[in-house]
Design an enzyme around this catalytic site. Sequence first.
Site, PDB file in Angstrom:
ATOM      1  N   LYS A  67       0.873  -1.174   0.000  1.00  0.00           N
ATOM      2  CA  LYS A  67       0.000   0.000   0.000  1.00  0.00           C
ATOM      3  C   LYS A  67       0.906   1.217   0.000  1.00  0.00           C
ATOM      4  O   LYS A  67       1.834   1.308   0.802  1.00  0.00           O
ATOM      5  CB  LYS A  67      -0.895   0.025   1.238  1.00  0.00           C
ATOM      6  CG  LYS A  67      -1.786   1.264   1.252  1.00  0.00           C
ATOM      7  CD  LYS A  67      -2.843   1.206   2.334  1.00  0.00           C
ATOM      8  CE  LYS A  67      -2.305   1.591   3.681  1.00  0.00           C
ATOM      9  NZ  LYS A  67      -3.375   1.796   4.659  1.00  0.00           N
ATOM     10  N   ARG A 111     -10.080  -1.696   7.524  1.00  0.00           N
ATOM     11  CA  ARG A 111      -9.144  -2.702   8.054  1.00  0.00           C
ATOM     12  C   ARG A 111      -8.568  -2.263   9.401  1.00  0.00           C
ATOM     13  O   ARG A 111      -8.245  -3.083  10.251  1.00  0.00           O
ATOM     14  CB  ARG A 111      -8.073  -3.082   7.035  1.00  0.00           C
ATOM     15  CG  ARG A 111      -7.028  -2.035   6.627  1.00  0.00           C
ATOM     16  CD  ARG A 111      -6.013  -1.787   7.701  1.00  0.00           C
ATOM     17  NE  ARG A 111      -4.699  -1.463   7.215  1.00  0.00           N
ATOM     18  CZ  ARG A 111      -3.855  -0.668   7.848  1.00  0.00           C
ATOM     19  NH1 ARG A 111      -4.204  -0.064   8.979  1.00  0.00           N
ATOM     20  NH2 ARG A 111      -2.656  -0.460   7.376  1.00  0.00           N
ATOM     21  N   GLN A 139     -11.212   8.440  11.247  1.00  0.00           N
ATOM     22  CA  GLN A 139     -11.220   7.000  11.566  1.00  0.00           C
ATOM     23  C   GLN A 139     -12.184   6.642  12.697  1.00  0.00           C
ATOM     24  O   GLN A 139     -12.592   5.482  12.830  1.00  0.00           O
ATOM     25  CB  GLN A 139      -9.809   6.532  12.010  1.00  0.00           C
ATOM     26  CG  GLN A 139      -8.684   6.842  11.053  1.00  0.00           C
ATOM     27  CD  GLN A 139      -8.786   6.093   9.752  1.00  0.00           C
ATOM     28  OE1 GLN A 139      -9.219   4.939   9.716  1.00  0.00           O
ATOM     29  NE2 GLN A 139      -8.411   6.746   8.672  1.00  0.00           N
ATOM     30  N   ASN A 160     -12.426  14.265  23.091  1.00  0.00           N
ATOM     31  CA  ASN A 160     -11.654  14.765  21.951  1.00  0.00           C
ATOM     32  C   ASN A 160     -11.118  16.142  22.312  1.00  0.00           C
ATOM     33  O   ASN A 160     -11.713  16.857  23.114  1.00  0.00           O
ATOM     34  CB  ASN A 160     -12.533  14.852  20.694  1.00  0.00           C
ATOM     35  CG  ASN A 160     -11.700  15.075  19.438  1.00  0.00           C
ATOM     36  OD1 ASN A 160     -10.746  14.337  19.185  1.00  0.00           O
ATOM     37  ND2 ASN A 160     -12.019  16.085  18.666  1.00  0.00           N
ATOM     38  N   SER A 199      -3.940  11.711  16.298  1.00  0.00           N
ATOM     39  CA  SER A 199      -2.637  11.943  15.662  1.00  0.00           C
ATOM     40  C   SER A 199      -1.679  12.586  16.660  1.00  0.00           C
ATOM     41  O   SER A 199      -0.800  13.346  16.266  1.00  0.00           O
ATOM     42  CB  SER A 199      -2.794  12.882  14.472  1.00  0.00           C
ATOM     43  OG  SER A 199      -3.823  12.453  13.650  1.00  0.00           O
ATOM     44  N   GLY A 220      -3.865   4.972  17.016  1.00  0.00           N
ATOM     45  CA  GLY A 220      -3.401   6.161  16.304  1.00  0.00           C
ATOM     46  C   GLY A 220      -1.905   6.179  16.021  1.00  0.00           C
ATOM     47  O   GLY A 220      -1.463   6.770  15.044  1.00  0.00           O
ATOM     48  N   ASP A 222       1.310   5.217  14.606  1.00  0.00           N
ATOM     49  CA  ASP A 222       1.807   4.374  13.516  1.00  0.00           C
ATOM     50  C   ASP A 222       3.063   4.969  12.892  1.00  0.00           C
ATOM     51  O   ASP A 222       3.391   4.674  11.756  1.00  0.00           O
ATOM     52  CB  ASP A 222       0.701   4.184  12.460  1.00  0.00           C
ATOM     53  CG  ASP A 222       0.183   5.519  11.920  1.00  0.00           C
ATOM     54  OD1 ASP A 222       0.655   6.576  12.383  1.00  0.00           O
ATOM     55  OD2 ASP A 222      -0.682   5.507  11.028  1.00  0.00           O
ATOM     56  N   GLY A 292      -2.002  -1.318  17.944  1.00  0.00           N
ATOM     57  CA  GLY A 292      -2.360  -1.579  16.535  1.00  0.00           C
ATOM     58  C   GLY A 292      -1.612  -0.639  15.613  1.00  0.00           C
ATOM     59  O   GLY A 292      -2.021   0.502  15.394  1.00  0.00           O
TER      60      GLY A 292
HETATM   61  P1  NAD Z   1      -7.951  12.945  11.524  1.00  0.00           P
HETATM   62  O1  NAD Z   1      -6.975  13.969  11.106  1.00  0.00           O
HETATM   63  O2  NAD Z   1      -9.256  12.867  10.830  1.00  0.00           O
HETATM   64  O3  NAD Z   1      -8.261  13.134  13.101  1.00  0.00           O
HETATM   65  C1  NAD Z   1      -7.224  13.307  14.018  1.00  0.00           C
HETATM   66  C2  NAD Z   1      -7.735  13.144  15.445  1.00  0.00           C
HETATM   67  O4  NAD Z   1      -6.619  13.280  16.325  1.00  0.00           O
HETATM   68  C3  NAD Z   1      -8.752  14.195  15.854  1.00  0.00           C
HETATM   69  O5  NAD Z   1      -9.648  13.630  16.778  1.00  0.00           O
HETATM   70  C4  NAD Z   1      -7.874  15.242  16.558  1.00  0.00           C
HETATM   71  O6  NAD Z   1      -8.591  16.014  17.506  1.00  0.00           O
HETATM   72  C5  NAD Z   1      -6.886  14.329  17.266  1.00  0.00           C
HETATM   73  N1  NAD Z   1      -5.619  14.973  17.582  1.00  0.00           N
HETATM   74  C6  NAD Z   1      -4.700  15.429  16.717  1.00  0.00           C
HETATM   75  N2  NAD Z   1      -3.641  15.924  17.395  1.00  0.00           N
HETATM   76  C7  NAD Z   1      -3.910  15.760  18.713  1.00  0.00           C
HETATM   77  C8  NAD Z   1      -3.215  16.081  19.903  1.00  0.00           C
HETATM   78  N3  NAD Z   1      -2.016  16.653  19.883  1.00  0.00           N
HETATM   79  N4  NAD Z   1      -3.796  15.770  21.082  1.00  0.00           N
HETATM   80  C9  NAD Z   1      -5.010  15.184  21.114  1.00  0.00           C
HETATM   81  N5  NAD Z   1      -5.714  14.861  20.018  1.00  0.00           N
HETATM   82  C10 NAD Z   1      -5.172  15.155  18.839  1.00  0.00           C
HETATM   83  O7  NAD Z   1      -7.178  11.556  11.491  1.00  0.00           O
HETATM   84  P2  NAD Z   1      -7.796  10.092  11.368  1.00  0.00           P
HETATM   85  O8  NAD Z   1      -7.932   9.740   9.954  1.00  0.00           O
HETATM   86  O9  NAD Z   1      -8.968   9.951  12.267  1.00  0.00           O
HETATM   87  O10 NAD Z   1      -6.566   9.219  11.942  1.00  0.00           O
HETATM   88  C11 NAD Z   1      -6.220   9.279  13.303  1.00  0.00           C
HETATM   89  C12 NAD Z   1      -4.862   8.661  13.502  1.00  0.00           C
HETATM   90  O11 NAD Z   1      -4.903   7.277  13.217  1.00  0.00           O
HETATM   91  C13 NAD Z   1      -3.777   9.238  12.589  1.00  0.00           C
HETATM   92  O12 NAD Z   1      -2.664   9.554  13.394  1.00  0.00           O
HETATM   93  C14 NAD Z   1      -3.452   8.107  11.650  1.00  0.00           C
HETATM   94  O13 NAD Z   1      -2.132   8.127  11.190  1.00  0.00           O
HETATM   95  C15 NAD Z   1      -3.752   6.911  12.509  1.00  0.00           C
HETATM   96  N6  NAD Z   1      -4.044   5.694  11.750  1.00  0.00           N
HETATM   97  C16 NAD Z   1      -3.537   4.536  12.184  1.00  0.00           C
HETATM   98  C17 NAD Z   1      -3.799   3.369  11.506  1.00  0.00           C
HETATM   99  C18 NAD Z   1      -3.287   2.059  12.014  1.00  0.00           C
HETATM  100  O14 NAD Z   1      -3.388   1.058  11.312  1.00  0.00           O
HETATM  101  N7  NAD Z   1      -2.804   1.994  13.207  1.00  0.00           N
HETATM  102  C19 NAD Z   1      -4.572   3.401  10.342  1.00  0.00           C
HETATM  103  C20 NAD Z   1      -5.126   4.593   9.939  1.00  0.00           C
HETATM  104  C21 NAD Z   1      -4.860   5.738  10.658  1.00  0.00           C
END
Ligand code: NAD
Length: 321
Positions: A67, A111, A139, A160, A199, A220, A222, A292
Amino acid sequence: MLIVPERDIAKLLTRKAAFEAVEKVFASMAKGAARNFPVVREAIGHEDALFGFKGGFDRAGMTLGLKAGGYWPHNMAAHGVINHQSTVVLFDPDTGRLRAMVGGNLLTALRTAAASAVSIKHLARPDAAVLGMIGAGHQAAFQLRAALEQRDLVKVIGWNRNPEKLAGLEAVAAEAGVAFETVDLDGMGEADVIITITSSFAPILEHGHVSPGTHVACMGTDTRGKQEVDPGLLARASVFTDQVAQSVSIGEAQHAVGQGLISEAEIGELGAVINKTLPGRTTDDQITLFDGTGVGLQDLAVAASVVEMAVDQGLAIEVAL
Ligand code: NAD
């Protein structure tokens, strides 16, 4: 070569199919039948974006690919498109020829939600009734929908950074007929399962916020430097992950291991719990934590199942190579 565009994924991949594909590939990984390749994830120095590749080979499912994509934090505000953008590319393992290109955005959300749901199935207390959600971005709603299918939840509590964004999660809970309450982090003590999906680059959830018996799915983190929970929580918990090498390098455990609070050897693979070669939860007051990190094989597994369904339903676009 086949193309399954992003616009068709929602018609093809159900939460159930994503859950089954992810549970199966975690089990294959723990048996050594499937292998993830080292992840490349780089800040590109443009738009604050992180871009990278997650690849692997599943010998059992004969799925080879990667990916490509990442995270553009300003996308929604500046361009009206979601912050995660990715595409899955599958190759024929016998010849290396291109087999398929599949839109990866919805696949990633499904996923990732499936991974935490698999962890809840295998590690949360059977009587878990209250789910805590930390994060309310793109997410989070996927995570919530998948978690609601794993236990008879009666209440969702949410935190949040911008509490007004929790309205989206409240709507998902309402659809499922489950109560929703906005809480501060001290209120997370009521939760039997907590999902973190932010994030953040600094701990949000402290170990004092988590009650004995809770299952925490940290979804979150990753990337190197990201962090959602206090490393002391990992020291107090039984820690499981999708893949140990990623957990200690780009996952939540990078901090606890880096600070010498836990060792790599103490982290178990969720796939081994699925295969019953490793005990999961053994007591009701144990805290279990799933780190995760998101492995390439998860993407390949759901993409391969989407390609199969697209061919069956006449939705795959064939392009001559
Ligand atoms: P998004 O940008 O839509 O949302 C981000 C979220 O994080 C929001 O709720 C925001 O308020 C919060 N946030 C950001 N900075 C913050 C901080 N300093 N303190 C507290 N909260 C904070 O992102 P998303 O698409 O919902 O993805 C969320 C996270 O999940 C990303 O970091 C992404 O990389 C990760 N992710 C992980 C996987 C995995 O397989 N583990 C897969 C997809 C996404």
